[in-house]
Write a protein that holds these residues in place. Structure first.
Motif, PDB file in Angstrom:
ATOM      1  N   ALA A   1      92.209  59.759  43.209  1.00 30.49           N
ATOM      2  CA  ALA A   1      92.519  61.085  42.673  1.00 30.49           C
ATOM      3  C   ALA A   1      91.528  62.142  43.146  1.00 30.49           C
ATOM      4  N   SER A   2      90.744  61.825  44.171  1.00 35.13           N
ATOM      5  CA  SER A   2      89.817  62.817  44.717  1.00 35.13           C
ATOM      6  C   SER A   2      90.609  63.954  45.367  1.00 35.13           C
TER       7      SER A   2
ATOM      8  N   VAL B   1      94.364  63.578  47.139  1.00 35.06           N
ATOM      9  CA  VAL B   1      95.483  64.390  46.652  1.00 35.06           C
ATOM     10  C   VAL B   1      96.039  65.261  47.773  1.00 35.06           C
TER      11      VAL B   1
ATOM     12  N   ASP C   1      99.354  65.793  42.167  1.00 35.03           N
ATOM     13  CA  ASP C   1      98.207  65.747  41.261  1.00 35.03           C
ATOM     14  C   ASP C   1      98.442  64.756  40.122  1.00 35.03           C
ATOM     15  N   ALA C   2      99.624  64.835  39.513  1.00 35.18           N
ATOM     16  CA  ALA C   2      99.928  63.944  38.387  1.00 35.18           C
ATOM     17  C   ALA C   2     100.008  62.492  38.848  1.00 35.18           C
TER      18      ALA C   2
ATOM     19  N   ALA D   1      98.406  61.103  41.343  1.00 35.14           N
ATOM     20  CA  ALA D   1      97.057  60.605  41.613  1.00 35.14           C
ATOM     21  C   ALA D   1      96.333  60.244  40.319  1.00 35.14           C
ATOM     22  N   GLN D   2      96.478  61.042  39.303  1.00 33.38           N
ATOM     23  CA  GLN D   2      95.831  60.760  38.019  1.00 33.38           C
ATOM     24  C   GLN D   2      96.394  59.490  37.393  1.00 33.38           C
ATOM     25  N   ASP D   3      97.713  59.309  37.485  1.00 32.82           N
ATOM     26  CA  ASP D   3      98.336  58.109  36.918  1.00 32.82           C
ATOM     27  C   ASP D   3      97.852  56.844  37.638  1.00 32.82           C
TER      28      ASP D   3
ATOM     29  N   ALA E   1      95.036  56.498  39.294  1.00 32.64           N
ATOM     30  CA  ALA E   1      93.618  56.304  38.976  1.00 32.64           C
ATOM     31  C   ALA E   1      93.448  55.612  37.622  1.00 32.64           C
ATOM     32  N   LYS E   2      94.249  56.001  36.651  1.00 28.18           N
ATOM     33  CA  LYS E   2      94.176  55.366  35.330  1.00 28.18           C
ATOM     34  C   LYS E   2      94.575  53.892  35.420  1.00 28.18           C
TER      35      LYS E   2
ATOM     36  N   GLN F   1      91.753  51.923  36.753  1.00 21.23           N
ATOM     37  CA  GLN F   1      90.706  51.670  35.764  1.00 21.23           C
ATOM     38  C   GLN F   1      90.987  50.399  34.963  1.00 21.23           C
TER      39      GLN F   1
ATOM     40  N   LEU G   1      85.432  56.806  37.777  1.00 23.79           N
ATOM     41  CA  LEU G   1      86.324  57.760  38.429  1.00 23.79           C
ATOM     42  C   LEU G   1      85.504  58.820  39.151  1.00 23.79           C
TER      43      LEU G   1
END
Length: 431
Positions: free
Chosen positions: A230-231, A235, A412-413, A415-417, A419-420, A423, A431
């Protein structure tokens, strides 16, 4: 050959990986000493070949026949297992201790995970690890885990830009695009001037990586144990793909059977450009627009982003099941199949790239023009993280890519998903 992994199969594999543990039912990682007289070795070896059954399988069977002629006391049971099913199928069999093959052709991203679970026999000190100094460094690295060798590299590959020269010429271009911006422009020109689609995307995680690498991004930074999907750079790579789809430069992507759809459209002349690897050489050259005109088949490095041109290092390794009852025979089988002579034969017949330096100098390999044409694309290959979780990284990425391709999310969304999700896979990573 690389194809997209189905969501259901990969989800099952992920669930199995989380539940698996190195308990008392897990085969022990022990390597038997090399037999003093290899000619005396007898038994049966079951090999799961995960290559394309139609185009590649017959050639591997020829090499097996050569092996059995040299070692008449060893019988090889050849089983072709679809690539999309093999990871989960092997893990299920190895965990249960029943039905696993003696030798598996494993994707380079699976080896560290299988080794960490205790499913693979270490190959150091066995005939299977023969002349290791002859291997190219990056492919050889995929078989190492915790300072031991669990896989020897069979073939190496990466992605290139494959293109139909005639369609690009009709669109006014006598050379392939070198940048993402040119890729978009050339694709739009083909669509408006040549009566075909300009670009077909394979909605699979592996095929998304050149866009991320091109903008200076990556999925992970292994040295700092940081999740980087998500960097801003990663992105930016996703936004290149999003724009290609929204602008119409890329044809509306197929989600189901994405690989087959893109490949078929390309070899039938319905699309001018795709990303694919050397495993597809034989398939493409048998297609309608290339069969009688092989010079029309173009191969180039993937286009560069604002930072570089980069495509993932791929390939397959020979691995030996830790619970095999036929270790000596399995080691000899791997040694023979992965010899420079066998690699050169496979390269000559299929255009697959050897992992041994010496194989490239052999007449059979040099007799296939495709080997030389992949030299430049291989120069842009980026080594992937050889960690136990590597085989699980693609599923969250492909799920996000499918949503992005259908307009169900933004870069963007997505990448965040992803990344989660990472984790949850990578304990202790930031992160």
């Amino acid at each position: 050959m690389r194809r997209g992994i189905s969501v259901a199969a990969a989800a099952a594999a992920l669930a199995l990986a989380v539940s698996a543990c190195g308990g008392e039912d897990t085969p022990q990682q022990s390597a038997a000493p090399a037999p003093s007289d290899s000619a005396a070795v007898s038994g049966e070896v079951t090999w799961w070949d995960t290559s394309d059954a139609t185009n590649e399988g017959p050639v591997f069977k020829e090499v097996i026949a050569d092996f059995e002629a040299k070692y008449p006391k060893i019988k090889v049971n050849y089983v072709n297992v679809p690539f999309a099913d093999a990871q989960n199928k092997f893990k299920t069999a190895a965990q249960s201790g029943s039905g696993a093959p003696d030798v598996l052709r494993a994707d380079v991203g699976w080896v560290a995970e299988f080794a960490s679970l205790g499913y693979l026999a270490p190959l150091d000190g066995t005939p299977a690890l023969d002349k290791p100094e002859d291997f190219l460094p990056s492919p050889a690295g995929s078989g190492r885990y915790n300072d031991k060798t669990y896989g020897v590299p069979q073939v190496t590959d990466t992605l290139g830009l494959l293109y139909n020269k005639e369609l690009l010429n009709k669109a006014g271009h006598d050379a392939p695009p070198k940048t993402f911006q040119e890729l978009k422009t050339f694709a739009q020109d083909v669509k408006s001037k040549a009566g075909a689609e300009g670009l077909a995307l394979n909605v699979d995680a592996y095929f998304l990586l050149p866009f991320i690498y091109g903008e200076g991004g990556d999925l992970l930074d292994v040295t700092t144990k940081k999740i980087t999907v998500a960097s801003p750079q990663s992105v930016a790579g996703l936004k290149v793909v999003e724009d290609l789809i929204k602008s119409g430069a890329a044809a509306k992507p197929a989600i189901q059977d994405s690989y087959t759809n893109a490949e078929t459209a390309f070899k039938e002349g319905k699309v001018a450009m795709i990303f694919n690897g050397p495993w597809s050489n034989t398939d493409n050259l048998g297609g309608k627009v290339f069969k009688d005109n092989p010079d029309n088949f173009g191969i180039a490095p993937v286009p560069s982003g604002s930072v570089k041109a980069g495509a993932p290092t791929g390939g397959h390794d020979y691995t030996v099941y830790a619970g095999s009852k036929n270790l000596d025979a399995s080691y000899l089988f791997v040694q023979f199949m992965d010899s420079a002579e066998s690699q050169a034969k496979i390269a000559g017949k299929l255009g697959l790239l050897p992992t041994r330096k010496s194989a490239y100098d052999m007449p059979e390999a040099q007799g296939n023009a495709m080997i030389g044409r992949w030299k430049e694309p291989m120069g842009a290959a980026v080594e992937r993280p050889w960690i136990p979780e590597a085989g699980q990284l693609f599923q969250p990425l492909v799920e996000g890519y499918q949503k992005l391709a259908t307009g169900g999310t933004t870069s963007d969304a997505m990448a965040q998903d992803v990344a989660k999700a990472y984790q949850g896979l990578l304990k202790g990573w930031s992160l």
